[in-house]
Design an enzyme around this catalytic site. Structure first.
Site, mmCIF file in Angstrom:
data_model
loop_
_atom_site.group_PDB
_atom_site.id
_atom_site.type_symbol
_atom_site.label_atom_id
_atom_site.label_comp_id
_atom_site.label_asym_id
_atom_site.label_seq_id
_atom_site.Cartn_x
_atom_site.Cartn_y
_atom_site.Cartn_z
ATOM 1 N N GLU A 265 26.410 58.533 34.147
ATOM 2 C CA GLU A 265 25.715 57.665 32.992
ATOM 3 C C GLU A 265 25.277 55.966 33.626
ATOM 4 O O GLU A 265 25.933 56.156 34.088
ATOM 5 C CB GLU A 265 27.231 58.547 32.079
ATOM 6 C CG GLU A 265 27.308 58.229 30.748
ATOM 7 C CD GLU A 265 27.706 57.586 30.207
ATOM 8 O OE1 GLU A 265 29.059 57.787 30.056
ATOM 9 O OE2 GLU A 265 27.743 55.553 30.016
ATOM 10 N N CYS A 302 29.422 51.548 26.982
ATOM 11 C CA CYS A 302 28.379 51.962 27.083
ATOM 12 C C CYS A 302 27.164 52.224 25.763
ATOM 13 O O CYS A 302 26.141 52.223 25.360
ATOM 14 C CB CYS A 302 28.501 52.902 28.229
ATOM 15 S SG CYS A 302 29.266 54.198 27.485
HETATM 16 P P1 NAP Z 1 29.113 50.001 39.901
HETATM 17 O O1 NAP Z 1 28.269 48.913 40.011
HETATM 18 O O2 NAP Z 1 27.059 51.036 39.867
HETATM 19 O O3 NAP Z 1 29.651 51.020 40.331
HETATM 20 C C1 NAP Z 1 30.818 52.357 40.152
HETATM 21 C C2 NAP Z 1 31.375 53.479 41.122
HETATM 22 O O4 NAP Z 1 29.658 52.947 41.960
HETATM 23 C C3 NAP Z 1 31.814 51.926 42.197
HETATM 24 O O5 NAP Z 1 33.375 53.089 42.020
HETATM 25 C C4 NAP Z 1 31.012 51.705 42.842
HETATM 26 O O6 NAP Z 1 32.069 50.888 43.762
HETATM 27 C C5 NAP Z 1 30.374 52.745 43.450
HETATM 28 N N1 NAP Z 1 28.942 52.468 43.498
HETATM 29 C C6 NAP Z 1 27.924 51.656 42.683
HETATM 30 N N2 NAP Z 1 27.218 51.309 43.857
HETATM 31 C C7 NAP Z 1 26.862 52.795 44.781
HETATM 32 C C8 NAP Z 1 26.313 52.305 46.205
HETATM 33 N N3 NAP Z 1 25.110 51.827 45.547
HETATM 34 N N4 NAP Z 1 27.277 53.289 47.021
HETATM 35 C C9 NAP Z 1 28.185 54.224 46.484
HETATM 36 N N5 NAP Z 1 28.610 53.666 45.422
HETATM 37 C C10 NAP Z 1 28.614 52.557 44.787
HETATM 38 O O7 NAP Z 1 29.149 49.769 38.257
HETATM 39 P P2 NAP Z 1 30.396 49.072 37.213
HETATM 40 O O8 NAP Z 1 31.293 47.940 38.413
HETATM 41 O O9 NAP Z 1 30.937 49.398 36.922
HETATM 42 O O10 NAP Z 1 29.624 48.325 36.551
HETATM 43 C C11 NAP Z 1 28.438 47.330 36.305
HETATM 44 C C12 NAP Z 1 27.231 47.218 36.107
HETATM 45 O O11 NAP Z 1 27.445 48.725 35.363
HETATM 46 C C13 NAP Z 1 27.944 46.770 34.727
HETATM 47 O O12 NAP Z 1 27.663 45.047 35.064
HETATM 48 C C14 NAP Z 1 27.559 47.345 33.281
HETATM 49 O O13 NAP Z 1 25.276 46.787 33.649
HETATM 50 C C15 NAP Z 1 26.867 48.829 34.322
HETATM 51 N N6 NAP Z 1 27.313 49.922 33.545
HETATM 52 C C16 NAP Z 1 27.499 50.380 32.425
HETATM 53 C C17 NAP Z 1 27.769 50.452 32.104
HETATM 54 C C18 NAP Z 1 27.145 52.130 31.121
HETATM 55 O O14 NAP Z 1 28.156 53.174 31.031
HETATM 56 N N7 NAP Z 1 26.284 52.119 30.544
HETATM 57 C C19 NAP Z 1 29.293 51.493 32.430
HETATM 58 C C20 NAP Z 1 29.366 50.480 33.191
HETATM 59 C C21 NAP Z 1 29.182 50.084 33.878
HETATM 60 P P3 NAP Z 1 32.898 49.530 44.097
HETATM 61 O O15 NAP Z 1 33.977 50.089 43.406
HETATM 62 O O16 NAP Z 1 32.524 49.447 45.899
HETATM 63 O O17 NAP Z 1 32.227 49.043 43.499
#
Ligand code: NAP
Length: 524
Positions: A265, A302
């Site tokens: 998601e 979200c």
């Molecule tokens: P994220 O950076 O995508 O991280 C989510 C999880 O996935 C974390 O455990 C992260 O590890 C891991 N991850 C991310 N990229 C990866 C990759 N390339 N390879 C392996 N693992 C990976 O999301 P977030 O930290 O929750 O939020 C960052 C941004 O996501 C927000 O600024 C927002 O834009 C978006 N967001 C959207 C929603 C939605 O539902 N639409 C919800 C939350 C966030 P780490 O723990 O090491 O970072």
């Protein structure tokens, strides 16, 4: 319970030796103690081996025992008491009421899946008995039920540290389906993750579940998370987070020798359509409700309303004034992480400096790491020309698109990517307009709302928290509600089996007492 910074691999409590991760006080940006040790690839190997071994036993655990296990996890989370609430508040900046509410939701979600398991309908048993004297050919005996996929990797969300994290919807639905779970803890709330992980680990012990049914790993980089998705013993992935992260994991899963489903998601701007008569009738109250929804939880939902669509009218001008007035009374709020704060500020700056966008209003400014809400406007023509205006700005920022007429509005709607929600504000006289819009709305969103906003996602049987890409990676599913269990199941057919060898759900005597589709009719 003391937070030690250890990982949980089956029943072992192990200090990771691959670098360190620190929780961060969301309010000050300062590091919190203790540090958490990152997993090595050999820790990952152990967790995968244990999960693989646990699968054969766990999938055969009786429905009653599986349900009781989910309820035990819920009880153990509640037993963590204030220690969990306080650590979670510190790591996320979310207020106590929100964390307590989310804990209630997490526990309620586990109970819902316990009732789904006991009910047994998720097995979807179907029986087409043999017809030996059918002409011209006899029919064989065919019976179908759903079976669990296998070990599942879960990547929790930063914005729901309890309900979408270690014991959140993905974990609860995977365990309910009969799948062991390995969680890659989100680095934004490691202490919260350890506490909840220990509650699950304890439940595994108390309920005599196979050891490898649950493990929790910390990753000091991205290698362990990516290797987890690539591991041949993992059969599905649950993810909530950024589009970049979700797509990266989708590519890894698709590139494996045996590709597996990733239920990610990701990104949604949740359009809200404001019909003119609704603005004439109750523009001020819609404006106030919109700003309340936009700024709730610093906009870190979200389903946050990131896009408003309306045809130009005097009522729209009045709506804008009311919305700006309400916005100007809002306080800045602490964001979940310094990283999310930074990307929110970058997104707002991008809109503020965009040649096609005007600032309508801003909320009050705050302290360090506190986000100031923002409302922007543009025209349909500009919106259609600038693809970057469709990108999610995660936080309390929204863009009002002024359309010249209904045709313009439809063109804007058609240009949008997949969404979790679309809301329409209308009056009793607008039924036909809604009917006309419905085919387009159905093509774009997982949930369509009338006279409301998408924030506030009920956990129930009829909820869809999903939608076409990039809202999710698989448009056929939901990550919230009882239907989420279907993501971790697959159907198997049994042809001409002896009754005593058939799974219980398919035996003639129906020992589980589950509702079954027999010759096309539902029977219990
Ligand atoms: P994220 O950076 O995508 O991280 C989510 C999880 O996935 C974390 O455990 C992260 O590890 C891991 N991850 C991310 N990229 C990866 C990759 N390339 N390879 C392996 N693992 C990976 O999301 P977030 O930290 O929750 O939020 C960052 C941004 O996501 C927000 O600024 C927002 O834009 C978006 N967001 C959207 C929603 C939605 O539902 N639409 C919800 C939350 C966030 P780490 O723990 O090491 O970072």
């Amino acid at each position: 319970m003391t937070i030690t910074g250890d990982m949980l691999i089956g029943q072992q409590v192990t200090r990771g030796q691959n670098g360190e991760i620190f929780g961060v006080d969301a309010g000050t940006g300062e590091q919190l103690l203790p540090s958490f040790g990152g997993a090595t690839l050999s820790d990952l190997e152990k967790a995968c081996q244990l999960a693989d071994h646990a699968f054969d036993d766990y999938r055969e655990v009786s429905l009653e025992k599986r349900a009781a296990f989910l309820e035990r996890i819920a009880a153990n989370i509640l037993d963590l008491g204030d220690a969990l609430v306080e650590r979670c508040m510190l790591e996320t900046g979310l207020p106590r009421a929100r964390i307590e509410g989310e804990r209630g939701r997490t526990v309620g979600q586990l109970s819902l899946f316990a009732s789904v398991v006991r009910d047994g309908r998720f097995l979807d048993p179907r029986i087409d008995p043999a017809i030996p004297d059918r002409k011209p050919l006899p029919r064989v005996d065919l019976r179908l039920r759903n079976v669990p996929l296998g070990p599942v990797a879960v990547f929790g969300a930063s914005n729901f540290p309890l309900a979408f994290s270690v014991a959140g919807g993905d974990t609860a639905s995977a365990l309910a389906a009969g799948c062991p779970v390995i969680v890659k803890a989100h680095s934004a709330h490691p202490g919260t993750s350890e506490l909840v992980g220990r509650a699950i680990q304890k439940a595994v012990r108390e309920c005599n579940m196979p050891e490898g049914v649950f493990s929790l790993l910390f990753d000091s980089g991205r290698t362990v998370g990516q290797s987890l998705v690539a591991d041949h013993r993992i059969k599905a992935v649950g993810f909530t987070g950024s589009r970049t992260g979700g797509v990266a994991l989708m590519h890894i899963a698709a590139g494996r020798e045996e590709p597996i489903p990733v239920y990610a998601e990701m990104s949604s701007i949740n359009p809200v359509i404001l019909l003119e008569k609704a603005l004439v009738e109750r523009g001020e109250s819609i404006a106030k409700a919109f700003i309340a929804s936009l700024t709730q939880g610093a906009g870190q939902f979200c389903t946050n309303p990131g896009l408003l669509l309306a045809v130009e009218s005097p009522a729209l001008v009045e709506f804008e004034d009311h919305a700006v007035a309400a916005l100007e009374t809002t306080s800045a709020a602490t964001m979940l992480t310094p990283g999310i704060f930074k990307s929110y500020c970058a997104g707002v700056d991008r809109l503020q400096n965009h040649s096609a966008v005007k600032v309508l209003g801003r909320g009050n400014a705050g302290e360090k790491l506190q986000a100031q809400a923002a409302l922007f406007t543009t025209t349909a023509k500009e919106f259609l020309q600038h693809e970057d205006l469709r990108e999610e700005v995660f936080g309390s920022s929204s863009l009002l698109v002024r359309c010249h007429d209904d045709k313009d509005l439809k063109a804007v709607l058609s240009s949008l990517e997949g969404q979790l929600t679309i809301a329409v504000h209308l009056t009793g006289e607008d039924d036909q307009t809604l009917k006309n819009l419905l085919p387009t709305l159905e093509k774009k969103a997982g949930r369509i709302l009338v006279n409301g906003f998408g924030t506030g996602v009920e956990v129930c049987h009829a909820m869809v928290h999903g939608g076409p890409f990039p809202a999710t990676s698989d448009t056929r599913t939901t990550s919230v509600g009882s239907l989420a269990i279907a993501r971790f199941l697959r159907p198997v057919s049994y042809q001409d089996f002896p009754d005593s060898v058939l799974p219980e759900a398919l035996q003639n005597a129906n020992p589980l007492g589950v509702i079954r589709l027999i010759n096309g009719s539902l029977e219990s």
